[in-house]
Scaffold this active site. Structure first.
Site, PDB file in Angstrom:
ATOM      1  N   LYS A  90      -3.093   8.649 -15.738  1.00 20.90           N
ATOM      2  CA  LYS A  90      -4.388   9.342 -15.786  1.00 20.90           C
ATOM      3  C   LYS A  90      -4.765   9.271 -14.063  1.00 20.90           C
ATOM      4  O   LYS A  90      -5.534  10.299 -13.885  1.00 20.90           O
ATOM      5  CB  LYS A  90      -5.755   8.816 -16.608  1.00 20.90           C
ATOM      6  CG  LYS A  90      -5.315   9.118 -18.019  1.00 20.90           C
ATOM      7  CD  LYS A  90      -6.461   8.901 -19.006  1.00 20.90           C
ATOM      8  CE  LYS A  90      -6.296   9.469 -20.474  1.00 20.90           C
ATOM      9  NZ  LYS A  90      -5.451   8.697 -21.389  1.00 20.90           N
ATOM     10  N   GLU A 112     -16.329  13.046 -19.230  1.00 15.91           N
ATOM     11  CA  GLU A 112     -16.563  12.745 -20.520  1.00 15.91           C
ATOM     12  C   GLU A 112     -15.462  11.915 -21.084  1.00 15.91           C
ATOM     13  O   GLU A 112     -14.404  11.846 -20.606  1.00 15.91           O
ATOM     14  CB  GLU A 112     -16.867  13.818 -21.632  1.00 15.91           C
ATOM     15  CG  GLU A 112     -15.617  14.291 -22.557  1.00 15.91           C
ATOM     16  CD  GLU A 112     -14.584  14.998 -21.643  1.00 15.91           C
ATOM     17  OE1 GLU A 112     -14.935  15.634 -20.659  1.00 15.91           O
ATOM     18  OE2 GLU A 112     -13.404  14.857 -21.884  1.00 15.91           O
ATOM     19  N   SER A 378       4.020   6.352 -20.562  1.00 20.72           N
ATOM     20  CA  SER A 378       2.595   6.831 -19.854  1.00 20.72           C
ATOM     21  C   SER A 378       1.757   5.664 -19.458  1.00 20.72           C
ATOM     22  O   SER A 378       0.979   5.923 -18.777  1.00 20.72           O
ATOM     23  CB  SER A 378       2.000   7.870 -20.772  1.00 20.72           C
ATOM     24  OG  SER A 378       1.792   7.370 -22.044  1.00 20.72           O
TER      25      SER A 378
HETATM   26  C1  LIG Z   1      -4.654   9.210 -22.330  1.00 22.98           C
HETATM   27  C2  LIG Z   1      -3.469   8.611 -22.497  1.00 22.98           C
HETATM   28  C3  LIG Z   1      -2.202   9.553 -23.176  1.00 22.98           C
HETATM   29  C4  LIG Z   1      -2.916  11.048 -23.611  1.00 22.98           C
HETATM   30  O1  LIG Z   1      -3.228  11.794 -22.806  1.00 22.98           O
HETATM   31  P1  LIG Z   1      -2.303  13.045 -22.388  1.00 22.98           P
HETATM   32  O2  LIG Z   1      -3.287  13.872 -21.533  1.00 22.98           O
HETATM   33  O3  LIG Z   1      -1.576  13.600 -23.300  1.00 22.98           O
HETATM   34  O4  LIG Z   1      -1.152  12.474 -21.406  1.00 22.98           O
HETATM   35  C5  LIG Z   1      -1.059   9.077 -23.446  1.00 22.98           C
HETATM   36  N1  LIG Z   1      -0.744   7.830 -22.900  1.00 22.98           N
HETATM   37  C6  LIG Z   1      -1.764   7.134 -22.495  1.00 22.98           C
HETATM   38  C7  LIG Z   1      -1.269   5.776 -21.930  1.00 22.98           C
HETATM   39  C8  LIG Z   1      -3.065   7.590 -21.996  1.00 22.98           C
HETATM   40  O5  LIG Z   1      -3.896   6.610 -21.478  1.00 22.98           O
END
Ligand SMILES: *Cc1c(COP(=O)(O)O)cnc(C)c1O
Length: 394
Positions: A90, A112, A378
């Protein structure tokens, strides 16, 4: 040429656009008229990439997961976004948007947040550049996500409770939009995924596209080719996925796999599997697929992972689904948790539960031994430790 990128009006096929109240028009229009010009500016690019390098810790490794590969009989690489500062992808986007805000002359940031991850990423970059930060959060979410609320406060942000409606994410979004309407000149609204009115989905996708930019040269170094056979990512709003797909979107040799949260099962009434259950509608200023009742009320989504608990998907993903360019797989809570434990014990990496969904595809999708499959990791699982502990009674 056929493209899966946004056109200049922010459409991906039939999805996208900017469906906003008139009072918000000046804010979005200012951004729309300037974002591409600012982003391609060499001084902007230099500052952005310098911070990605020195502050976020990029490039993140592309790691060959040997034991996982052996188990599933294919070559699996992990793109380690979990190693970014703050523990997930993020921050790539919030760094980009804070620099964008500065270029636009803004001195106040609003955002938000639901589970608090985007709020923390936003508070982080506001501290970095010394800009005032207000994060709207539903009163119920504030109670549920105490550690992230504490982080935001520690970082100097003000967390404002949304007291209306269900007191969760959509109510926080309404409050943030109201704030932005009232403060159009000095305030920038940082949206955390590839959702919202044009130009947000395209802007956020471009900031996150550093992920696939790196995969290309890293894979070339390791395998002698830039293109994997498949790139896999979990989809909440869709930003980590958009970043991992971005430079492969128009290359049909690269298969795109999107993994959604089926919660307790697609037909259980407790799920967030938007592609399977969603219909065309408008959410947060964008035409996309979303889960809704027959009379168009947004359905409350559910997933064990807070980051996937969103009733829509970004317009890029709606188009990837509708056009057949992307393959969409839904994974239940149980399947994700089991996969998360497996990755922890096969690779020594505890993934965020969002990411664990992506690791659960191997029961549904078989790959050839010489296929190269890149999974976008992610985020890290530290924030989810209690959920893992309770689930597995560790
Ligand atoms: C916020 C988050 C997501 C989901 O958000 P996307 O916008 O779909 O990427 C996925 N994995 C992690 C670790 C997150 O913090």
């Amino acid at each position: 040429m056929k493209t899966y990128h946004a056109d200049e009006r922010g459409y991906y096929g039939e999805f996208g656009g900017a469906f906003i109240p008139e009072m918000l028009y000046p804010n979005c229009e200012e951004l729309r008229q300037n974002y591409l010009r600012i982003m391609v500016d060499p001084s902007f690019q230099e500052e952005f990439h310098q911070l990605l390098k020195d502050y976020v810790g990029r490039p993140t490794p592309l790691y060959f997961a040997e034991r996982l590969s052996e188990k599933y009989g294919t070559k699996i690489y992990l793109k380690r976004e979990d190693l970014c500062h703050t523990g997930a992808h993020k921050v790539n986007n919030t760094i980009g948007q804070i620099l964008m805000a500065k270029k636009l002359g803004k001195n106040r940031i609003i955002a938000e947040t639901g589970a608090g991850q985007h709020g923390v990423a936003t508070a982080t970059v506001c501290a970095l550049v010394g800009i005032e930060c207000v994060v709207y959060m539903g009163e119920i979410d504030i109670a549920r996500q105490a550690p992230n609320v504490a982080r935001m406060k520690m970082l100097g942000a003000e967390v404002r409770p949304a007291l209306s409606g269900s007191k969760t994410l959509k109510d926080a979004t309404n409050e943030a939009i109201r704030d932005w309407i009232n403060n159009p000149v000095d305030t920038h609204y940082i949206i955390g995924s590839v959702v919202g009115p044009h130009p947000y989905p395209d802007m956020v996708a471009r900031f996150q596209s550093v992920i696939s930019e790196e995969i290309k040269w890293q894979l070339k170094e390791k395998e002698g080719r830039e293109n994997p056979d498949y790139v896999v990512a979990c989809v909440g709003g869709g930003s980590n996925a958009a970043g991992a797909y971005f430079h492969y979107l128009d290359n049909p040799d690269v298969g795109i796999i999107a993994v959604e949260a089926a919660g307790r099962g697609i037909d259980s009434g407790e799920s967030a599997a938007t592609s399977a259950l969603g219909k065309v509608g408008i959410i947060h200023g964008s035409k996309t697929l979303l889960m809704q009742t027959d009379d168009g009320q947004i359905t409350e989504p559910y997933s064990i992972s807070a980051g996937l608990d969103y009733p829509g998907v970004g317009p890029m993903h709606a188009h990837l689904f509708k056009s057949g360019r992307g393959e969409f797989i839904s994974i239940t809570d149980d399947e994700a948790m089991t996969a998360g434990l497996e990755v922890s014990q096969l690779e020594g990496i505890i993934p965020a539960i969002e990411t664990s969904h992506a690791f659960a595809i191997f029961d549904y999708k078989k790959f050839k031994p010489d296929n190269i499959v890149v999974i976008n990791l992610s985020g890290r699982g530290d924030k989810d430790l209690q959920t893992y502990i309770d689930y597995f009674k560790l």
